[in-house]
Structures are given as structure tokens and as C-alpha cells.
Scaffold this motif. Structure first.
Motif, PDB file in Angstrom:
ATOM      1  N   THR A 170       8.451  31.220 -28.110  1.00  0.00           N
ATOM      2  CA  THR A 170       9.061  30.897 -29.399  1.00  0.00           C
ATOM      3  C   THR A 170       9.685  29.508 -29.365  1.00  0.00           C
ATOM      4  O   THR A 170       9.592  28.765 -30.337  1.00  0.00           O
ATOM      5  CB  THR A 170      10.112  31.931 -29.806  1.00  0.00           C
ATOM      6  N   LEU A 171      10.284  29.155 -28.227  1.00  0.00           N
ATOM      7  CA  LEU A 171      10.917  27.832 -28.163  1.00  0.00           C
ATOM      8  C   LEU A 171       9.853  26.738 -28.271  1.00  0.00           C
ATOM      9  O   LEU A 171      10.024  25.768 -29.010  1.00  0.00           O
ATOM     10  CB  LEU A 171      11.709  27.684 -26.866  1.00  0.00           C
ATOM     11  N   ALA A 172       8.745  26.914 -27.538  1.00  0.00           N
ATOM     12  CA  ALA A 172       7.707  25.885 -27.572  1.00  0.00           C
ATOM     13  C   ALA A 172       7.194  25.685 -28.990  1.00  0.00           C
ATOM     14  O   ALA A 172       6.975  24.554 -29.426  1.00  0.00           O
ATOM     15  CB  ALA A 172       6.565  26.257 -26.635  1.00  0.00           C
ATOM     16  N   GLY A 173       7.032  26.794 -29.730  1.00  0.00           N
ATOM     17  CA  GLY A 173       6.605  26.644 -31.118  1.00  0.00           C
ATOM     18  C   GLY A 173       7.658  25.972 -31.965  1.00  0.00           C
ATOM     19  O   GLY A 173       7.376  25.071 -32.746  1.00  0.00           O
ATOM     20  N   SER A 174       8.906  26.390 -31.764  1.00  0.00           N
ATOM     21  CA  SER A 174       9.977  25.904 -32.635  1.00  0.00           C
ATOM     22  C   SER A 174      10.220  24.421 -32.483  1.00  0.00           C
ATOM     23  O   SER A 174      10.505  23.733 -33.463  1.00  0.00           O
ATOM     24  CB  SER A 174      11.278  26.633 -32.320  1.00  0.00           C
ATOM     25  N   VAL A 175      10.138  23.914 -31.250  1.00  0.00           N
ATOM     26  CA  VAL A 175      10.484  22.507 -31.090  1.00  0.00           C
ATOM     27  C   VAL A 175       9.474  21.611 -31.815  1.00  0.00           C
ATOM     28  O   VAL A 175       9.848  20.537 -32.297  1.00  0.00           O
ATOM     29  CB  VAL A 175      10.612  22.106 -29.604  1.00  0.00           C
ATOM     30  N   LEU A 176       8.230  22.060 -31.912  1.00  0.00           N
ATOM     31  CA  LEU A 176       7.274  21.249 -32.665  1.00  0.00           C
ATOM     32  C   LEU A 176       7.650  21.229 -34.142  1.00  0.00           C
ATOM     33  O   LEU A 176       7.535  20.211 -34.813  1.00  0.00           O
ATOM     34  CB  LEU A 176       5.859  21.791 -32.475  1.00  0.00           C
ATOM     35  N   MET A 177       8.149  22.370 -34.623  1.00  0.00           N
ATOM     36  CA  MET A 177       8.632  22.387 -36.001  1.00  0.00           C
ATOM     37  C   MET A 177       9.810  21.432 -36.162  1.00  0.00           C
ATOM     38  O   MET A 177       9.952  20.763 -37.185  1.00  0.00           O
ATOM     39  CB  MET A 177       9.055  23.805 -36.389  1.00  0.00           C
ATOM     40  N   LEU A 178      10.646  21.353 -35.116  1.00  0.00           N
ATOM     41  CA  LEU A 178      11.795  20.455 -35.188  1.00  0.00           C
ATOM     42  C   LEU A 178      11.329  19.018 -35.411  1.00  0.00           C
ATOM     43  O   LEU A 178      11.866  18.309 -36.265  1.00  0.00           O
ATOM     44  CB  LEU A 178      12.623  20.563 -33.903  1.00  0.00           C
ATOM     45  N   VAL A 179      10.319  18.615 -34.659  1.00  0.00           N
ATOM     46  CA  VAL A 179       9.775  17.270 -34.873  1.00  0.00           C
ATOM     47  C   VAL A 179       9.263  17.156 -36.307  1.00  0.00           C
ATOM     48  O   VAL A 179       9.512  16.157 -36.989  1.00  0.00           O
ATOM     49  CB  VAL A 179       8.654  16.966 -33.860  1.00  0.00           C
ATOM     50  N   GLY A 180       8.575  18.204 -36.761  1.00  0.00           N
ATOM     51  CA  GLY A 180       8.083  18.212 -38.136  1.00  0.00           C
ATOM     52  C   GLY A 180       9.199  18.054 -39.148  1.00  0.00           C
ATOM     53  O   GLY A 180       9.097  17.287 -40.111  1.00  0.00           O
ATOM     54  N   ILE A 181      10.310  18.753 -38.910  1.00  0.00           N
ATOM     55  CA  ILE A 181      11.444  18.685 -39.837  1.00  0.00           C
ATOM     56  C   ILE A 181      11.977  17.262 -39.890  1.00  0.00           C
ATOM     57  O   ILE A 181      12.288  16.727 -40.956  1.00  0.00           O
ATOM     58  CB  ILE A 181      12.552  19.668 -39.398  1.00  0.00           C
ATOM     59  N   ILE A 182      12.070  16.632 -38.723  1.00  0.00           N
ATOM     60  CA  ILE A 182      12.618  15.270 -38.709  1.00  0.00           C
ATOM     61  C   ILE A 182      11.664  14.300 -39.406  1.00  0.00           C
ATOM     62  O   ILE A 182      12.097  13.430 -40.171  1.00  0.00           O
ATOM     63  CB  ILE A 182      12.908  14.829 -37.257  1.00  0.00           C
ATOM     64  N   VAL A 183      10.370  14.468 -39.169  1.00  0.00           N
ATOM     65  CA  VAL A 183       9.404  13.610 -39.867  1.00  0.00           C
ATOM     66  C   VAL A 183       9.529  13.802 -41.379  1.00  0.00           C
ATOM     67  O   VAL A 183       9.519  12.841 -42.158  1.00  0.00           O
ATOM     68  CB  VAL A 183       7.966  13.922 -39.387  1.00  0.00           C
ATOM     69  N   LEU A 184       9.697  15.043 -41.782  1.00  0.00           N
ATOM     70  CA  LEU A 184       9.865  15.355 -43.202  1.00  0.00           C
ATOM     71  C   LEU A 184      11.106  14.659 -43.760  1.00  0.00           C
ATOM     72  O   LEU A 184      11.095  14.126 -44.868  1.00  0.00           O
ATOM     73  CB  LEU A 184      10.001  16.872 -43.339  1.00  0.00           C
ATOM     74  N   TYR A 185      12.156  14.646 -42.961  1.00  0.00           N
ATOM     75  CA  TYR A 185      13.426  14.035 -43.365  1.00  0.00           C
ATOM     76  C   TYR A 185      13.213  12.568 -43.707  1.00  0.00           C
ATOM     77  O   TYR A 185      13.682  12.070 -44.733  1.00  0.00           O
ATOM     78  CB  TYR A 185      14.423  14.211 -42.221  1.00  0.00           C
ATOM     79  N   PHE A 186      12.480  11.866 -42.843  1.00  0.00           N
ATOM     80  CA  PHE A 186      12.319  10.431 -43.068  1.00  0.00           C
ATOM     81  C   PHE A 186      11.305  10.143 -44.171  1.00  0.00           C
ATOM     82  O   PHE A 186      11.383   9.104 -44.813  1.00  0.00           O
ATOM     83  CB  PHE A 186      11.923   9.733 -41.771  1.00  0.00           C
ATOM     84  N   ASN A 187      10.387  11.065 -44.397  1.00  0.00           N
ATOM     85  CA  ASN A 187       9.408  10.824 -45.452  1.00  0.00           C
ATOM     86  C   ASN A 187       9.859  11.361 -46.807  1.00  0.00           C
ATOM     87  O   ASN A 187       9.240  11.063 -47.812  1.00  0.00           O
ATOM     88  CB  ASN A 187       8.063  11.445 -45.079  1.00  0.00           C
ATOM     89  N   GLY A 188      10.920  12.141 -46.790  1.00  0.00           N
ATOM     90  CA  GLY A 188      11.354  12.756 -48.044  1.00  0.00           C
ATOM     91  C   GLY A 188      12.671  12.185 -48.534  1.00  0.00           C
ATOM     92  O   GLY A 188      13.455  12.897 -49.150  1.00  0.00           O
ATOM     93  N   GLY A 189      12.955  10.955 -48.207  1.00  0.00           N
ATOM     94  CA  GLY A 189      14.168  10.333 -48.726  1.00  0.00           C
ATOM     95  C   GLY A 189      15.416  10.759 -47.996  1.00  0.00           C
ATOM     96  O   GLY A 189      16.462  10.959 -48.610  1.00  0.00           O
ATOM     97  N   HIS A 190      15.345  10.905 -46.702  1.00  0.00           N
ATOM     98  CA  HIS A 190      16.519  11.177 -45.865  1.00  0.00           C
ATOM     99  C   HIS A 190      17.335  12.363 -46.349  1.00  0.00           C
ATOM    100  O   HIS A 190      18.512  12.252 -46.651  1.00  0.00           O
ATOM    101  CB  HIS A 190      17.412   9.934 -45.742  1.00  0.00           C
ATOM    102  N   THR A 191      16.670  13.475 -46.460  1.00  0.00           N
ATOM    103  CA  THR A 191      17.418  14.677 -46.834  1.00  0.00           C
ATOM    104  C   THR A 191      16.827  15.883 -46.107  1.00  0.00           C
ATOM    105  O   THR A 191      15.633  15.911 -45.798  1.00  0.00           O
ATOM    106  CB  THR A 191      17.378  14.914 -48.359  1.00  0.00           C
ATOM    107  N   PHE A 192      17.694  16.839 -45.808  1.00  0.00           N
ATOM    108  CA  PHE A 192      17.239  18.102 -45.229  1.00  0.00           C
ATOM    109  C   PHE A 192      17.253  19.207 -46.290  1.00  0.00           C
ATOM    110  O   PHE A 192      17.022  20.359 -45.986  1.00  0.00           O
ATOM    111  CB  PHE A 192      18.142  18.513 -44.064  1.00  0.00           C
ATOM    112  N   ASP A 193      17.581  18.805 -47.523  1.00  0.00           N
ATOM    113  CA  ASP A 193      17.692  19.769 -48.611  1.00  0.00           C
ATOM    114  C   ASP A 193      16.293  20.315 -48.932  1.00  0.00           C
ATOM    115  O   ASP A 193      15.413  19.591 -49.394  1.00  0.00           O
ATOM    116  CB  ASP A 193      18.294  19.046 -49.818  1.00  0.00           C
TER     117      ASP A 193
END
Lengths: 486, 469
Positions: A170-193
Motif C-alpha cells: 500500500t505504501l509503494a502505491g500511495s507514494v506514487l499518488m503523492l507525487v501525482g498530487i504534488i504535480v496536480l498542485y503545480f498544474n492546478g494553480g497551487h491548490t490542494f482544494d
């Protein structure tokens, strides 16, 4: 609304865990009663979500927003819509049941066990109500710690191997999502909303990459074939309460992730990848079912049946139409109730016999008739007998599946037949035939065990006979989702 | 350029020098070593207070710089040294080596690190590095009756001397090219000199020397042996203080002085970081001694912390700073438990069943292990999150993916400790009786690891303010 419902539901178990931390190790009875009271209380305070939910709206309700880490634009942001509200309720309902079923079966490190149980409940509810990616990820990962301990400390003989396998997968899967979340943050106008990210449209290539990054996390959790191998081990070795949480809630988080994030955030990539997802789902349905036929271990059989059932859920989701999605969501709830109940039932007999081997049993219906009755209800629900809840979910999913692809629908229907085969054969071997000398003199279910299972029987029949109570929660939200996917 | 202004700027270091000497002298009179330890803490606290009140500026012909960056690092040094002193007293008494020089040596190493963080000139940087290193060589061999401790000190000294030579060599090449050792002037004169082969040689020498200080692969060989042999509180200190000091100079030298060849040093650091993350995490898996395991884990954490510098943005530097700050608490915290267990907790297998014998200490160790893995809601997660964020923003997504996968690998050996503590039956009985200072150190580290995990806001702002001064 007199109080912030979601925060209360999340933090009441945490408060309970903190109080338990201060209690003496020897006050075992007090610890148990205290955990029971806190989980029941949590369920009671979650009821406004059921009663006051406005079913005519598709947006988020019971919203709570506070600034949390302004430097990164992170908010403490909670809310539920028609897709998530039922999972919050299901988590709150399973809490007290897990406490009750562990009453006598957990004998070692009692205090730690109930602390872990309460923390896991809080984190699960947090996952289903978080509307900020950072907050979501915190709950998503925080849950691993108590779950790892529950499997590893109070589990069966191969618990250590299973616990670390569960954790690493589960951790190995989750950390890739974490990278995805951060990429999303920078491409979506600096928000985690999450809601504001959903309102944006991302370029197709980015969607595709992020879809797979999120897939890594969700597919492991669901678990989809071929990353399902942690599940039989974890389910089998976990103590009953752990298996119930795993089957009831934890693996739903993966499918919920697809629904909540992958579909609305990456609609184009989802549509493009739907055939792949449908194929994986079909493989899971058939492969999981066939594996069940050769299992000799009760818990392992039910664990593999989860792989098959979750295949139905992902099939419904990636059919990408109203019936499929609603069926998928309902089937998640159904599976949580039915498989949760089956694990509870296995726990009941395991407490008496300490054996999970099917060959250890036989003729149980003669010795424990009440128990056999309960098991029958859930077996039939699991194979989708009309009038019980499994039928509704599977029917909707196959309906949606046929719309998406005839072949997928046909193959899924075959899966149901395999499901009937292994469940009924299991029932025959355990409950009928000659009474196995091992089980002579076992006591039938006591009041505590009946109380634990009775609410689930009610739900099985309720959803089977009048599913609209629950489907009506999700109509509007699913409708919005389908429009977004057009 | 007036002298009194210069003196006012280096007031913290002056005070620390004076106080360290006083502690050294008082050691002759005062027989009760706990008093010396207490005085050591007071000395650091006084210095910390003065640092807060020093205005930013340059002193001594721009050799010394006082700014938010140096202040932030100095606080990491102060905090780690105070925690180390708290952990040292009972340990040294049990090991029969409770001498007062220990505390003054510790103060001198902090002094060296302070100069490193504040150096705006390669010569001062070298002096600070040597002052720090010499003090720590002695501290490493402080268990003078223990062969392993002696071996560690000698190894560290020989290899350390080698790295000092590399550093000097690098400095001399830089001087050859630019005719100056001042970082700002180097930067100005290098603009026209980009990618000269000699400059590349200088860069490689400097990078190797710094990599040695932060124990980055392939310059990490010393650290497992040294960490294992040194007195445990010193191991805790070494894994945090000098490492942070190394990062402080890496940040300043590479970003300010060598800014014009950022592409080149980023490549070098990237190679170092990748190797460090992989080798550190993979080799940690097979360790049987907890101090060696934490040594490899510490190597791996250097690899993560380099990510922020590779990003090269102000945000990246901040993330490295915050990470080192968080790392100070979680790593010293883990070592605190190892120290408290003393001889009972040398091997990883000694932790079997600790959850049953000592539920409190086991639970705290569990928190540190999960924090080192980077699982929320602990500070370790926040630190890694910030690093990943900055490195992804700078465009190095591949590096971030490697880092997260390596964190998943690290879960295996951190969780092994948790597994042994909670999932095995105790094979023996031990009695753990920490004294008040140790309990205090554990309380501080646990508290902050949890606090920074749940509400990191103020700490992020702290790092932000420090960078913008």
C-alpha cells in the motif's frame, strides 16, 4: 446543524483513544466498555448525516473549512456528497461491531488494540470526508500505522509476513499518488482544494500520467488484479476485527478514490483507459472466483471472494454510466456489509475452534443452528439472491456493464455463477454433511454475537427490498459525475 | 568597516568561545560533572539568545555573514547539542568516562559549525570545518577503554583528514581561477569562466569534501563504523549537527559562489543524491546493529535533503532547511531511545518484545520510526512532502519518484524495529530507568515530532522568514 458533524465523527474516536492511553493496563473491562461507548457515540453523532442529508443536491454538504497550512495553501476542508456519505455512515456503523466481536477474542495487549481500532476508525472517516488533497493523504497514510499493528500484533501465525506485505504494497502505491498530487498542485494553480481542481480541465497527456499515478495507489487498495496478492494474506492473518475493517472499509477506499478523484479529475484519460480497467475487472472477477473454488481455508476463501466482488465494483465504476456507477457504489456498501458479516461469522466459529480449515468443520448446522441461519443469510446475499442486497448491486453493475461492452457484461454474469458455486459449496461442506467430531459440544451464538450481527441482517434485507433509501442519496451526485464524463 | 561593528556581529561566537573556555576551566574545580553539563546547556542557551539579537550584516571584510540562513542553521546546532548534553550524563557515567572535557569539546564543535554556517569566505569555512571536525574526532574516541570507540575515532580522523585535504585542494583551485576566497567575489569573477576544466576539477574536489561531511555515497564508508563505535549521544549529535553544517556550506558555496555553473554542480549533486538514497536505504535493510542501521538511514536522509539544494530555488533551500530541522528531532529522538536502553539496546534484536516490557518507550520509538519513514501525521512526512514539492516544482519529477520509492523501501527496515517491539515475545527482562534529563530530551523530541506533523505552519513560516532576511 448544531455541531460540526464530520469533525465530531472524526475526532470523537481520537479523543477516545487518548483517554484509553491514560487508563490503566489492567482495567480490561473498563477499556472494552469505554471503547464500545465511544464507538456507539460516534455512530450516534454521525446520524445527522443520514437524516439531514439533502438528497436533491449534488454538491458538498456538511462543509467545514479552516486554514491549516496557509504557506502551501492547505486547508482543513471536510464535506460529503452523495458518493461519500454512505461510506462515512458504514465506517461509523462497523466501529462498534468491531469492538463487540473482539470482546473475548483479543486477550493480549487489550489497551493497545482498542486504541488502534479507534484511531483507524477516525482515519477511515477522515479519508471519506476530506476535500483537501493534503488532508486526504494524511488520513490515507495515517491509517496504515494502526492497521499494520492490528494485523501484525493480534493476527494469526503468519501475521508478521502479512503485515509487512500489506504495508509495503500500500505504501509503494500511495507514494506514487503523492507525487501525482504534488504535480496536480503545480498544474492546478497551487491548490490542494479538490473541488477547485475538479473544476479545471487538464491537458490530455498530463491527465494520462496522473491517472496512472493515482491508479497505483487505488488499484493496490481495491485490490485490482494483478496487485491483489497482499489481500488474501492480510485478510487471512488479521484478527476478526481487522478483517472486517479491511473488507468493510479499507478496500473500499481504493474504489472510492477512483470515483472521487480519477473520474472527475481526469475524465478524458478515464474514458481512454476504461477498456483496460474493464479488462482488469473481468480478470479479477473470474480469476478471484476460480481461486475461491480451490481454497481450503475459510478466511482465505472469503478473502479471494473479495477480489472477485471488488472486480464487480470496478467494472461498474468504469462502465461510466449511471447504472454502473450507482451499482458500483451500492455494491461497495453491500460488500462491506456482507463480507464484513462473513468475517464476523468466521470469527465467531474461530473463537470456538481456533481453526480456519474447512475440513475441520461439517454438520455445523446441527450443532449451531442459529449460527447456520445467520451464515445462510449472508451467503445468499453474497451470491446475489433477489430480495437481498447483493442482487441489486450486481444487477445494476451488469446492466451498466452491458451498456459499456456486451462482452464485459456477459463475462461478469459468468462470474456470478462461479460466485454461487464456491459459496454454496462452502456452505455445504461446513454446515451440512456429517457432524465433524471436532465441533461437538460447541455453544451456539450468544447474545453479544447476535447483537453484533443483527444490524447487518437488517441492512441486507433493507437494501434488498427497498434500495431506494440508499440509492436516492447518490442519484444527484452520480448524475453530475456522468455529465462530467460525457 | 569599524572594528566594534564587526565585533558586534560575531558576538554569539565570541560568547560561545568564552563560555566554552570557562566550562573547560571549571571542570578542574567542580567535581560533580552534572554541573558542568548544566553549564554547557546554559552556555548554548546564552549564545542562542544572543544570536536572536544580532543584526544581519557582513563583518571582517565580508568574511563573516550574519543572516537568517545562518541563524536558522545555528538553531539546529544549538538544539541538537542541548539534546545531546541531556542524553549524555547517565550514558557517560555508565560507561565510566564521565569527564568534563566532553562538554567543552561539544561546545567547541558547535562553535566550529556556527562559523561554517556564517562563513562568506572559503578560508573561514575551512577553519570552521576543522574546528568542528577536530572536536568530534576526540568525542568519537571518548570511550577510551573501548576498542571500537578508538577504532572509530582513528578511522574518522584519517578519512576526515583526507577530506580536509580535498577541501583545501578545491579551495586552492578556486583561488587559482579567481584570485579570491570570498564567495561573492568568486561568483562575480566566475561568470566569464564557465565550464573551464580546472573549474570542474575544483567543483569535484569541493563536492567530494562536502559529500564526506554529509556522508553521501560514495563518501559514506566511514559513517557506519564511526556511528557504531562512538558514544551513542555523540552518534546522535554527529548524525544531525555536523550534517546540517555540511548542508549549510553546500547551500552557500554552490548557490552563491558557483551559481554560474549551477548546471554542472546540479548534475554532480544529483548523482550523489541518487546513489545516496539507493545505497543508504538498501544497505540499511541488512543491518543487525541498531546504530549501524540508523547510520545507513542517516546516509539515506542526506540523499533526501540534497533534493532541495538540487532544486536550487529559494523554496528548495527552505525545504532542505526545514527537513534538517525536523530530522534533528526525529533522529536524535530515535537515538535517545537507543541511549536510554544503553547496552540493552545495541542490536536490533534487543528490541524484541519491548512493547510488552516497556510500553511507553516502545510507543515513542514507534513514533520516531514512522516519522523517519515519512508517514503522516508525523513531522517526517511534512519534511519529505516539502522536499518533494520543491523538487517537483523545479522540474525534477523523476528524482521525486525515485525518492518516494526509496521511502517505501525504507519502511521495511524501520518497520522491522516496530515489528520486533510489538510482534515478538520478549526473550529477556530489562529494566530501563532514564534520568530526568533523558526523559526531558525524549519529551521534547516526541512532542515536536508530533506537533510539527499536525501543525507545521509555524515551522514553515520560520524557515521562510529565515530565508528572506
Amino acid at each position: 446543524m448544531a455541531y460540526p458533524v464530520l469533525s465530531t465523527v472524526i475526532f470523537l474516536p481520537v479523543v477516545g483513544a487518548l483517554i484509553l492511553l491514560l487508563m490503566g493496563r489492567r482495567q480490561e473491562l473498563a477499556i472494552k466498555w469505554f471503547s464500545l461507548i465511544f464507538t456507539v457515540l460516534t455512530f450516534v453523532v454521525s446520524l445527522p448525516l443520514f437524516l439531514n442529508f439533502d438528497k436533491t443536491r449534488s454538491d458538498m454538504q456538511f462543509v467545514e473549512v479552516f486554514e491549516w497550512i496557509p504557506a502551501w495553501n492547505i486547508k482543513y476542508y471536510l464535506g460529503v456528497d452523495g458518493i461519500s456519505v454512505l461510506f462515512v455512515l458504514l465506517s461509523a456503523l462497523l466501529g462498534p461491531l468491531c469492538v463487540l466481536i473482539s470482546w473475548h477474542s483479543i486477550k493480549d495487549k487489550i489497551k493497545e488494540f482498542y486504541i488502534a481500532l479507534l484511531l483507524i476508525e477516525a482515519a477511515m472517516i477522515g479519508v471519506f470526508s476530506a476535500l483537501d488533497f493534503f488532508l486526504f493523504y494524511v488520513f490515507w497514510e495515517a491509517m496504515l500505522i494502526p492497521m499494520y499493528l492490528i494485523i501484525g500484533v493480534w493476527g494469526g501465525p503468519r501475521r508478521i509476513y502479512s503485515a509487512i506485505k500489506f504495508f509495503l504494497y500500500t505504501l509503494a502505491g500511495s507514494v506514487l499518488m503523492l507525487v501525482g498530487i504534488i504535480v496536480l498542485y503545480f498544474n492546478g494553480g497551487h491548490t490542494f482544494d479538490i473541488l477547485s481542481l475538479m473544476s479545471q480541465k487538464f491537458p490530455y497527456k498530463l491527465q494520462l500520467i496522473l491517472f496512472w499515478a493515482f491508479f497505483a495507489a487505488f488499484a493496490v487498495k481495491v485490490p485490482m488484479w494483478p496487485v491483489h496478492t497482499w489481500l488474501p494474506d492480510a485478510h487471512t492473518e488479521a484478527p476478526t476485527a481487522g478483517s472486517v475493517i479491511l473488507a468493510g472499509i479499507l478496500i473500499k477506499m481504493g474504489a472510492y478514490g477512483f470515483l472521487r478523484f480519477s473520474l472527475p479529475l481526469f475524465p478524458d484519460a478515464t474514458k481512454a483507459m476504461a477498456p483496460v480497467m474493464l479488462t482488469l475487472s473481468i480478470i479479477a472477477i473470474i480469476y478471484g472466483g476460480l481461486i475461491c473454488l480451490v481454497q481450503s481455508d475459510l478466511k482465505r476463501l472469503i478473502a479471494y471472494s473479495s477480489v472477485s466482488h471488488m472486480g464487480f465494483v470496478t467494472l461498474g465504476i468504469f462502465a461510466l454510466n449511471q447504472q454502473g456507477l450507482e451499482g458500483g457504489i451500492l455494491q461497495m456498501i453491500n460488500h462491506g456489509i456482507v463480507t464484513g458479516a462473513l468475517f464476523l461469522l468466521v470469527g465467531v466459529i474461530y473463537d470456538r475452534s481456533h481453526s480456519r480449515e474447512i475440513s475441520h468443520y461439517g454438520g455445523v448446522a446441527t450443532v449451531l443452528p442459529v449460527y447456520a441461519g445467520f451464515f445462510m443469510v449472508f451467503t445468499l446475499a453474497s451470491i446475489g439472491l433477489p430480495g437481498l442486497n447483493g442482487f441489486i448491486g450486481e444487477f445494476l453493475i451488469i446492466l451498466g456493464g452491458f451498456k459499456a461492452s456486451r462482452l464485459a457484461g456477459a463475462l461478469a454474469a459468468t462470474g456470478i455463477i462461479i460466485g454461487a458455486a464456491y459459496m454454496l459449496w462452502l456452505y455445504q461442506r461446513v454446515f451440512f454433511e456429517e457432524v465433524n467430531p471436532h465441533i461437538k459440544g460447541y455453544k451456539d451464538m450468544d447474545l453479544r454475537e447476535i447483537i453484533t450481527l443483527a444490524p447487518l441482517v437488517v441492512l441486507v434485507v433493507w437494501i434488498g427490498v427497498y434500495p431506494n433509501t440508499f440509492l436516492s442519496f447518490m442519484h444527484e451526485s452520480v448524475k453530475q459525475l456522468v455529465i462530467k464524463l460525457q | 568597516m569599524d572594528f566594534s561593528r564587526d565585533m558586534a556581529l560575531i558576538k554569539p561566537e565570541l560568547w560561545l568561545t568564552g563560555l566554552a573556555i570557562i566550562v573547560l576551566l571549571l571542570e578542574l574545580i567542580i567535581k560533580k560533572k552534572e554541573v558542568i553539563a548544566f553549564l554547557g546547556i546554559i552556555a548554548i542557551a546564552v549564545t542562542a539568545f544572543i544570536v536572536l539579537n544580532v543584526a544581519p550584516g557582513l563583518a571582517f571584510k565580508e568574511m563573516y555573514i550574519s543572516d537568517g540562513y545562518s541563524m536558522f542553521f545555528k538553531f539546529i546546532f544549538f538544539i541538537s547539542s542541548i539534546l545531546t548534553i541531556l542524553l549524555s550524563m547517565r550514558y557517560l557515567r555508565n560507561e565510566n568516562v564521565h569527564y568534563g572535557e566532553y562538554y567543552s569539546l561539544l561546545l567547541f564543535s558547535v562553535l566550529g559549525m556556527s562559523f561554517m554556517a556564517s562563513s562568506n569566505d572559503l578560508i573561514l569555512l575551512y577553519l570552521g570545518t576543522e574546528l568542528m571536525a577536530l572536536s568530534i574526532y576526540v568525542l568519537t574516541g571518548f570511550k577510551r577503554y573501548d576498542a571500537r570507540s578508538n577504532e572509530a575515532a582513528l578511522k574518522y580522523f584519517l578519512l576526515g583528514a583526507f577530506s580536509s585535504a580535498l577541501l583545501l585542494y578545491g579551495i586552492s583551485y578556486i583561488y587559482l581561477l579567481t584570485g579570491t576566497t570570498n564567495l561573492r567575489e568568486i561568483a562575480e569573477r566566475l561568470i566569464s569562466e564557465s565550464s573551464e576544466p580546472v573549474l570542474m576539477i575544483a567543483l569535484l574536489f569541493l563536492a567530494s569534501a562536502f559529500a564526506f561531511k554529509i556522508a553521501a555515497v560514495p563518501f559514506h564508508m566511514w559513517s557506519p563504523d564511526v556511528y557504531e563505535g562512538a558514544p551513542t549521544p555523540i552518534t546522535a549529535f554527529m548524525s544531525v549537527g555536523p550534517k546540517a553544517a555540511g548542508f549549510a556550506v553546500i547551500g552557500r558555496v554552490f548557490i552563491i559562489a558557483l551559481g554560474s555553473i549551477a548546471v554542472d554542480w546540479k548534475t554532480v549533486l544529483m548523482v550523489l543524491s541518487v546513489l545516496t538514497m539507493i545505497v543508504g536505504n538498501v544497505l540499511a535493510i541488512s543491518q543487525t546493529n541498531i546504530k549501524r542501521m540508523l547510520a545507513y538511514s542517516s546516509i539515506a536522509h542526506s540523499g533526501y535533503a540534497l533534493l532541495g539544494i538540487i532544486a536550487g530555488t529559494p523554496e528548495g533551500i527552505r525545504s532542505t532547511m526545514l527537513y534538517l530541522f525536523i530530522y534533528a528531532f526525529m533522529n536524535i529522538g530515535a537515538f535517545a531511545i537507543v541511549t536510554i536502553l544503553g547496552r540493552e539496546g545495541e542490536l536490533i534484536s534487543d528490541y524484541e518484545g519491548l512493547g510488552k516490557i516497556e510500553p511507553l518507550w516502545a510507543a515513542i520509538m514507534l513514533i520516531f520510526m514512522f516519522s523517519l519513514t515519512g508517514i503522516p501525521p508525523t513531522a517526517g512526512f511534512v519534511g519529505k512532502f516539502y522536499l518533494f514539492m520543491s523538487v517537483i516544482n523545479a522540474g525534477y519529477t523523476g528524482l521525486a519518484i525515485l525518492a518516494v520509492i526509496m521511502s517505501a523501501v525504507s519502511a521495511y527496515f524501520y518497520l522491522r524495529v516496530v515489528m520486533l517491539m510489538y510482534m515478538k515475545e520478549p526473550s529477556r527482562t530489562i529494566s530501563v530507568s532514564p534520568n530526568l534529563p533523558e526523559a526531558l530530551a525524549v519529551t521534547i523530541t516526541t512532542g515536536l515530532v508530533l506537533l510539527m506533523g499536525v501543525s507545521p505552519y509555524y515551522f514553515i513560516e520560520f524557515a521562510k522568514v529565515s530565508m528572506s532576511l
